[in-house]
Enzyme design. Sequence first.
Site, PDB file in Angstrom:
ATOM      1  N   SER A   1       0.851  -1.185   0.000  1.00 17.45           N
ATOM      2  CA  SER A   1       0.000   0.000   0.000  1.00 17.45           C
ATOM      3  C   SER A   1       0.898   1.251   0.000  1.00 17.45           C
ATOM      4  O   SER A   1       1.822   1.333  -0.808  1.00 17.45           O
ATOM      5  CB  SER A   1      -0.949  -0.057   1.203  1.00 17.45           C
ATOM      6  OG  SER A   1      -1.936   0.948   1.129  1.00 17.45           O
TER       7      SER A   1
ATOM      8  N   ASP B   1      -8.675  -5.529  -5.856  1.00 15.98           N
ATOM      9  CA  ASP B   1      -8.157  -4.275  -5.292  1.00 15.98           C
ATOM     10  C   ASP B   1      -8.519  -3.110  -6.216  1.00 15.98           C
ATOM     11  O   ASP B   1      -8.045  -3.049  -7.347  1.00 15.98           O
ATOM     12  CB  ASP B   1      -6.640  -4.392  -5.128  1.00 15.98           C
ATOM     13  CG  ASP B   1      -6.014  -3.154  -4.477  1.00 15.98           C
ATOM     14  OD1 ASP B   1      -6.730  -2.161  -4.222  1.00 15.98           O
ATOM     15  OD2 ASP B   1      -4.798  -3.193  -4.216  1.00 15.98           O
TER      16      ASP B   1
ATOM     17  N   HIS C   1      -8.094  -4.365  -1.489  1.00 17.05           N
ATOM     18  CA  HIS C   1      -6.806  -3.778  -1.136  1.00 17.05           C
ATOM     19  C   HIS C   1      -6.260  -4.378   0.166  1.00 17.05           C
ATOM     20  O   HIS C   1      -5.054  -4.530   0.334  1.00 17.05           O
ATOM     21  CB  HIS C   1      -6.992  -2.264  -0.988  1.00 17.05           C
ATOM     22  CG  HIS C   1      -5.711  -1.491  -0.865  1.00 17.05           C
ATOM     23  ND1 HIS C   1      -4.839  -1.333  -1.921  1.00 17.05           N
ATOM     24  CD2 HIS C   1      -5.158  -0.824   0.177  1.00 17.05           C
ATOM     25  CE1 HIS C   1      -3.801  -0.598  -1.530  1.00 17.05           C
ATOM     26  NE2 HIS C   1      -3.975  -0.282  -0.265  1.00 17.05           N
TER      27      HIS C   1
END
Lengths: 364, 364
Positions: free
Chosen positions: B154, B308, B339
């Site tokens: 991320s 995601d 995600h």
Amino acid sequence: MTPSAPAPARTAPTPPARGRIRAPVAFDHLGRREAAIRFEMHGTVSRSRHPAVVLGGISAGRHLAPAPFDPSPGWWPGVVGPGGALDPDRRPLVGLYYLGGAGRPGKTARTDPARTRVAARRCLRPVTTHDQARAVAAVLDHLGIAAASFVGASYGGMVALAFAELFPARVRRLVVLCAAHRTHPMATAVRSVQRAAVSLGADAGDPARGLALARALAMTTYRSAREFEERFSPFALRAGTADAAPGVTPGAARARFPVEEYLEARGTAFVRACGAERFLALSESIDLHGTRPGSLPAHALLVSFDSDVLAPPWLMEELAARQGRSRARHLTIATRYGHDAFLKETEAVSGCLRRELAGEEVAR
Amino acid sequence: MTPSAPAPARTAPTPPARGRIRAPVAFDHLGRREAAIRFEMHGTVSRSRHPAVVLGGISAGRHLAPAPFDPSPGWWPGVVGPGGALDPDRRPLVGLYYLGGAGRPGKTARTDPARTRVAARRCLRPVTTHDQARAVAAVLDHLGIAAASFVGASYGGMVALAFAELFPARVRRLVVLCAAHRTHPMATAVRSVQRAAVSLGADAGDPARGLALARALAMTTYRSAREFEERFSPFALRAGTADAAPGVTPGAARARFPVEEYLEARGTAFVRACGAERFLALSESIDLHGTRPGSLPAHALLVSFDSDVLAPPWLMEELAARQGRSRARHLTIATRYGHDAFLKETEAVSGCLRRELAGEEVAR
């Protein structure tokens, strides 16, 4: 009844007309009470000209096509209008304002901070898609229309499904776009955040700001990531570089992004078109929607769009698969426009409507 | 330099340690200034034990694994820890707090309404992923680590990519999960609404409420529609009926939905973990992120997850396809967790990390 309401079942051409009726409606959560319902009608009902009720999203009004009293296009240009798939010269068309929220809906939206706070705190009873269907029935009663075809998109598709469940004998053909027998939790999740934004704005004494934020968020669910990529990405057609990172000017204060400015503009425009209380009522109404899949009429067409995250193909297919004895069909159109495709893909949508309604259409 | 910082290049086992350094950082938008950087280190660096820098999302801290000073699991349980793919007994591990926002990050977040208002009004200069990379370099300098492998997920993946661009000679292996060389406009759109919610809360004198709303919205982008459907839909396994419409009790006041309550709880919990100003800084930092795809090191693995929406496979594939002379590989893992899959799919993620880092791992 108002003087402008057209007389029912005339065969001579009738000019478009607007009207407002007060009719008793048996609300799901409010009980039976009189409601003011504002409608618009184009064309003339006859034995060979079957009317269609045309229902759009929560921000669509009753205005369907240019008329002497309002020369602006209706909310569905390219689909409704002379020469269009829904042509008032070939088929009588009925539109209406949805119930919900205080204040007269129209071009100048009214947002009362105190009332919005009350609405945001969930102190008002909800209005359901079945309530809207009862309002449609009251308008049809008033117009002397026993049965009609229904074309509903988004929230209007839900209302059409609710109508078919409550009044199956009054539905001739049914075309539902971008709507299903229920919503799904991710869509409810994003709408609940929208309502919370209105609530926060109302508590801050600025419901319009909260409403604009809610609409900005809603826009992200009406379109697709692909379309935003094509419209707003500076990198879509070339390799990204650190120097060209979006919004960055060395030494500058915080960045603004093109997509952010677009969303803000859409939010601000929406505040002029819809009051906060009305938005709250209709947003919640979507999340409360539920019809029995088996209640589809014999002739039903379901149209989904592959990039629609609010009424995704899998959800509309669930409805089609559980249709019971109906011969409902479901087709999915490929598009970059997501949920808004019913407004943007006018050619594909018109083709569907022409084919589906052809059986009962009468030549001029 | 603090007494708790481990001495570099020792071969005897060293207990985990935390430290805080003050180091000059050449910020992209702030110029050169001293920054306080708080890090954590597990394990001992030696000629055969190559360290890894482990970087997580914007709410991840420096704490990687249980230690005498903090027995709680780190932010990546199941992946980092004894016996895990990132095992501090086999490989020295370094974590740190990201720069950005005022106040000491930690278990008790500080949200100052006045400062948040200033931040929300974009009066503060942004912090970039390249700034974070410079902070990482300062920590490595302090620890005497010339080069390390990087595992970033991320926001941490963006920081790792920025590090590889700025300091290519200091990167051994690079594994990036859920991050690319840039963001895309739909993700920026939803984050801009999150920042506007914090801003609205701050102007209402309640930045925590705005922050909770922002986090609630963020949660909808961290997970997938499919997962929410399975967790929250009362209709997932049976036909919907009007009577069973979610949240409806005839005659009841407005409805609350299970997914809404979940989002509210996640929002409230986040307010305790992250200050509003810090959230604004890191959220904006994501949208300002940009690295040259060609700057990937020779050994790089990109891992995306099919559901995601923030770092979708197509965006990570764009990075892989434009890698230049690197031999970077890109693989996509199927998951319902969107995600957040880097946190939830620990088995699949661990397998990727073990295979990718095996070449430089040393048996006990």
